[in-house]
Design a protein around this motif. Structure first.
Motif, PDB file in Angstrom:
ATOM      1  N   GLU A  67       0.867  -1.171   0.000  1.00 12.13           N
ATOM      2  CA  GLU A  67       0.000   0.000   0.000  1.00 12.13           C
ATOM      3  C   GLU A  67       0.906   1.224   0.000  1.00 12.13           C
ATOM      4  O   GLU A  67       1.681   1.427   0.931  1.00 12.13           O
ATOM      5  N   VAL A  68       0.824   2.032  -1.052  1.00  9.72           N
ATOM      6  CA  VAL A  68       1.687   3.210  -1.180  1.00  9.72           C
ATOM      7  C   VAL A  68       1.376   4.197  -0.053  1.00  9.72           C
ATOM      8  O   VAL A  68       0.224   4.464   0.255  1.00  9.72           O
ATOM      9  N   GLY A  69       2.437   4.723   0.562  1.00 13.33           N
ATOM     10  CA  GLY A  69       2.275   5.697   1.632  1.00 13.33           C
ATOM     11  C   GLY A  69       2.356   5.103   3.013  1.00 13.33           C
ATOM     12  O   GLY A  69       2.692   5.786   3.974  1.00 13.33           O
ATOM     13  N   THR A  70       2.035   3.800   3.145  1.00 12.97           N
ATOM     14  CA  THR A  70       2.112   3.145   4.452  1.00 12.97           C
ATOM     15  C   THR A  70       3.024   1.932   4.420  1.00 12.97           C
ATOM     16  O   THR A  70       3.471   1.474   5.464  1.00 12.97           O
ATOM     17  N   SER A  71       3.258   1.373   3.231  1.00 10.26           N
ATOM     18  CA  SER A  71       4.045   0.148   3.049  1.00 10.26           C
ATOM     19  C   SER A  71       3.399  -1.067   3.704  1.00 10.26           C
ATOM     20  O   SER A  71       4.058  -2.078   3.934  1.00 10.26           O
ATOM     21  N   ARG A  72       2.079  -0.978   4.006  1.00  9.37           N
ATOM     22  CA  ARG A  72       1.372  -2.169   4.473  1.00  9.37           C
ATOM     23  C   ARG A  72       1.365  -3.199   3.356  1.00  9.37           C
ATOM     24  O   ARG A  72       1.200  -2.880   2.183  1.00  9.37           O
ATOM     25  N   LYS A  73       1.568  -4.461   3.718  1.00  7.44           N
ATOM     26  CA  LYS A  73       1.623  -5.530   2.730  1.00  7.44           C
ATOM     27  C   LYS A  73       0.203  -5.933   2.297  1.00  7.44           C
ATOM     28  O   LYS A  73      -0.722  -5.961   3.102  1.00  7.44           O
ATOM     29  N   VAL A  74       0.088  -6.261   1.014  1.00  3.83           N
ATOM     30  CA  VAL A  74      -1.199  -6.615   0.420  1.00  3.83           C
ATOM     31  C   VAL A  74      -1.058  -7.933  -0.331  1.00  3.83           C
ATOM     32  O   VAL A  74      -0.099  -8.119  -1.088  1.00  3.83           O
TER      33      VAL A  74
END
Length: 311
Positions: A67-74
């Protein structure tokens, strides 16, 4: 009196006519930037591809992304057929193996028992996790080309998640969450803003990200409750060429925003920050709409400038 309107009829197209093979056709299609962006717009976030057929032990998840901006993995798991228990188990296994917080299951048709299972997962996981069950559809009118449509069947209940999140926050974090919630409401009523941006969901952070159609950079709106100021930044995560070009054009940014630029050039990130003082976020909530409107104007102006500079 008869009205002769020349209207077409929407028809559905069989998925396998366009994508005969799930992995070789649909997954590769979805991994292309414009199609991943279409999916991201549907679920309200910006996705950046890491890899397709990404290894999870002896299995492979179809698409692994950030997720761009948070670097949460998807993780994104595709199934061009009716949902089944096997794939439900897979998405949980893949999420665990990839430490993913956003889980997207794309299917031809969602069975009710699996819709209920995804709803249950969203209700019983913490605020960091989001499970999406999405049906992929193909439509056409007459002899037109088939057009894809992502239909959300189940998604996180943001209102419930927000209530749970708010109870766990400090007073300052609750203020930030409330501010960005109001920002989200105001931004979604601004047609010009919506042509350029898709507002990020409210958070407890001191910033909110505005995607610009590329993973190379983004705009962020800022608040500082201690120093009583609001701001905006042009943020480049790791592309020094773009970051340095922006810094070199700081006078143009300053003239555009009528604000003084604060260039930054860290080990990876670079860009420009702008602050304006005299904005008491904590003690002046009735003036939040004024603050937000000003930040929205900055964002629109900065986006046009970025486009003109061809960054």
């Amino acid at each position: 009196m008869t009205n002769n309107y020349d209207l077409g009829k929407i028809e559905t197209v069989e998925l396998r006519k366009i994508w005969p093979h799930e992995a070789l056709d649909f997954t590769k299609w979805l991994a292309e930037d414009e199609n991943l962006q279409l999916l991201g717009d549907t679920i309200g976030t910006e996705l950046e591809l890491i890899e397709i057929e990404s290894s999870v032990g002896s299995f492979n998840v179809d698409i692994f992304a950030n997720e761009v901006g948070t670097s949460r993995k998807v993780i994104i798991e595709n199934q061009l057929e009716d949902t089944n228990h096997d794939h439900l188990g897979k998405i949980i296994t893949y999420a665990s193996g990839k430490d993913a917080e956003i889980i997207v299951w794309i299917v031809a048709r969602a069975r009710d028992e699996h819709r209920q299972a995804i709803e249950w997962l969203n209700q019983h996981t913490d605020n960091n996790f989001g499970f999406f069950l999405i049906e992929i559809q193909l439509w056409k009118i007459g002899d037109s080309k088939a057009a894809p449509r992502f239909h959300i069947v189940e998604q996180p209940n943001e209102w419930t998640k927000m209530i749970k999140l708010s109870a766990e926050l400090t007073e300052t974090e609750r203020v930030k969450l409330s501010y960005w919630t109001q920002y989200n409401e105001i931004a979604k009523r601004n047609p010009e803003f919506l042509q350029l941006f898709n507002p990020q969901k409210p958070s407890k952070d001191h910033w909110t990200t505005l995607r610009c159609g590329t993973s190379d950079y983004h705009i962020a709106l800022l608040i500082d409750t201690q120093k009583k100021c609001i701001g905006i930044e042009f943020y480049v995560p790791d592309n020094k060429e773009i970051g340095h070009r922006a810094i070199a054009a700081k006078e143009q940014f300053e003239e555009c925003l009528c604000l003084e630029a604060r260039p930054f050039d860290a080990k990876k990130a670079s860009g420009l920050r702008f602050y304006k003082s005299g904005y008491d976020i904590k003690g002046n909530s009735e003036k939040w709409p004024e603050y937000i409107e000003e930040q929205i104007k900055w964002a629109i102006s900065m986006r046009y400038l970025i486009n003109s500079l061809d960054l």
